[in-house]
Write an enzyme that holds these catalytic residues in place. Sequence first.
Site, mmCIF file in Angstrom:
data_model
loop_
_atom_site.group_PDB
_atom_site.id
_atom_site.type_symbol
_atom_site.label_atom_id
_atom_site.label_comp_id
_atom_site.label_asym_id
_atom_site.label_seq_id
_atom_site.Cartn_x
_atom_site.Cartn_y
_atom_site.Cartn_z
ATOM 1 N N LYS A 49 84.439 67.810 66.127
ATOM 2 C CA LYS A 49 83.868 66.584 65.569
ATOM 3 C C LYS A 49 83.127 65.789 66.650
ATOM 4 O O LYS A 49 83.299 66.053 67.849
ATOM 5 C CB LYS A 49 84.951 65.746 64.890
ATOM 6 C CG LYS A 49 86.081 65.298 65.767
ATOM 7 C CD LYS A 49 87.237 64.789 64.900
ATOM 8 C CE LYS A 49 88.451 64.502 65.720
ATOM 9 N NZ LYS A 49 88.814 63.125 65.837
ATOM 10 N N TYR A 269 71.599 40.902 86.055
ATOM 11 C CA TYR A 269 71.770 39.786 85.113
ATOM 12 C C TYR A 269 72.977 38.938 85.488
ATOM 13 O O TYR A 269 74.036 39.471 85.842
ATOM 14 C CB TYR A 269 71.999 40.310 83.695
ATOM 15 C CG TYR A 269 70.782 40.909 83.026
ATOM 16 C CD1 TYR A 269 69.595 40.195 82.908
ATOM 17 C CD2 TYR A 269 70.847 42.187 82.468
ATOM 18 C CE1 TYR A 269 68.492 40.740 82.268
ATOM 19 C CE2 TYR A 269 69.752 42.738 81.821
ATOM 20 C CZ TYR A 269 68.576 42.012 81.728
ATOM 21 O OH TYR A 269 67.502 42.548 81.093
HETATM 22 C C1 LIG Z 1 93.422 65.376 62.494
HETATM 23 C C2 LIG Z 1 93.068 65.706 63.900
HETATM 24 N N1 LIG Z 1 93.448 66.884 64.408
HETATM 25 C C3 LIG Z 1 93.161 67.242 65.696
HETATM 26 C C4 LIG Z 1 92.474 66.378 66.527
HETATM 27 C C5 LIG Z 1 92.212 66.767 67.965
HETATM 28 O O1 LIG Z 1 92.931 65.926 68.809
HETATM 29 P P1 LIG Z 1 92.776 65.988 70.408
HETATM 30 O O2 LIG Z 1 91.352 65.666 70.680
HETATM 31 O O3 LIG Z 1 93.722 64.963 70.902
HETATM 32 O O4 LIG Z 1 93.126 67.378 70.796
HETATM 33 C C6 LIG Z 1 92.050 65.145 66.037
HETATM 34 C C7 LIG Z 1 91.336 64.210 66.915
HETATM 35 O O5 LIG Z 1 91.470 63.036 66.915
HETATM 36 C C8 LIG Z 1 92.359 64.796 64.685
HETATM 37 O O6 LIG Z 1 91.978 63.615 64.185
#
Ligand SMILES: Cc1ncc(COP(=O)(O)O)c(C=O)c1O
Length: 390
Positions: A49, A269
């Site tokens: 993601k 700034y």
């Molecule tokens: C539902 C879910 N699974 C897995 C992950 C992966 O987590 P991490 O980046 O801590 O490994 C996330 C990330 O936030 C998540 O929201």
Amino acid sequence: MSLPGDNDAVRRAGAVLTVDLGAIAANWRGLRDAGRAAGRPVDCAAVLKADAYGTGATLVGPRLAAEGCRHFFVAHIDEAIALRAVLPELPIYVLNGLLPGTEGDFVEHRLVPVLNHLGQLNAWRGAAQRYSRPLDAVIHVDTGLNRLGFNPDEAQVLVNERGRLRGLRLALIISHLIASEEQNNPVNGEQLSRFRTFVKAMPGAPASLANSSGVFLGPDYHFDLLRPGAALYGINPLPDQSNPMLPVVTLNARILQVRKIDAFQTVGYGGAWRAARPGRVATIALGYADGYFRTLINRTHVQLAGHRVPVIGRISMDLTTIDVTDVPEAQCQPGDGVEVLGAHMTPDDLAEHARTNAYEVMTSLGRRYARVYVDRPELQPEPEPAEQPA
Ligand SMILES: Cc1ncc(COP(=O)(O)O)c(C=O)c1O
């Protein structure tokens, strides 16, 4: 120091982000092997993601698939559609679930929604009926985060009424840990026990609980599929211990101008930094619009020609100023690069200076950087020894 890469984008860039795909692949292998260490057939997914935490999902996805990764998670359906273009066959799961009216998009692109409540389950079952075919589904059960997922009452409804899954193939059951990076936090065990109870009540479906830090809580937390994101990208999953992951990103920014300043002059700034002695200031081409946070004011440093160089004054939208008084002039010229992230400053270090976490540092990496992808052969695993004839 010149900037890495030699293409037109690098020549024109204010800053260059180098992403080591081989290091991401090696990190994935390391996590997968940690899952297998107890001798069970645990598989390892990849969470891609937010553009693979800023590193570039459409390049990271195929690289990990080539390494053997078979399961991919994103947050949004559009992230999944972009990934589908480069991963035509493998399952892609959408964590944010099924938005009303998107069932057709999921079916068209062969994506799997992570169903977070009964309403989404009903809508997806309806889609299976309309399309007259079984559809894959992931059930997310909330074991304490109180953010997304079936709440305890809804989870119980599902346990009692398995018919609600008719027309669907339960591909996976997941839950997400609240504080997996705190190894001694009792909430981990409480979530584990709630998750186990639900998984036992829904026999036959594979299960996944561990994010990056969860992998290091031990085999009890591994179930069938690990679900790391952060650690793939080099973020330390063990905050109070040395980082077991390989670094993945380096960021070099270009010096635009160098000027002399007198003692007591201010820089930037608001005049937020004042020179205590006559010196030199270099202005580099990155700012808060590139994810270099304003909270870094007078709090961090970059590396230039072996020197640790303080960042001084307010961070501007496109520019940052550094005190190069102690760097020889010949090593500090317009066009030269300074290392902003790299061996001397990890995303975890920068996060501490900016009073945030490395997840935010990575996912804020600028869209204006030229990007260079490398895949270091020395990070490849040793080839398996050839079978000797008997
Ligand atoms: C539902 C879910 N699974 C897995 C992950 C992966 O987590 P991490 O980046 O801590 O490994 C996330 C990330 O936030 C998540 O929201």
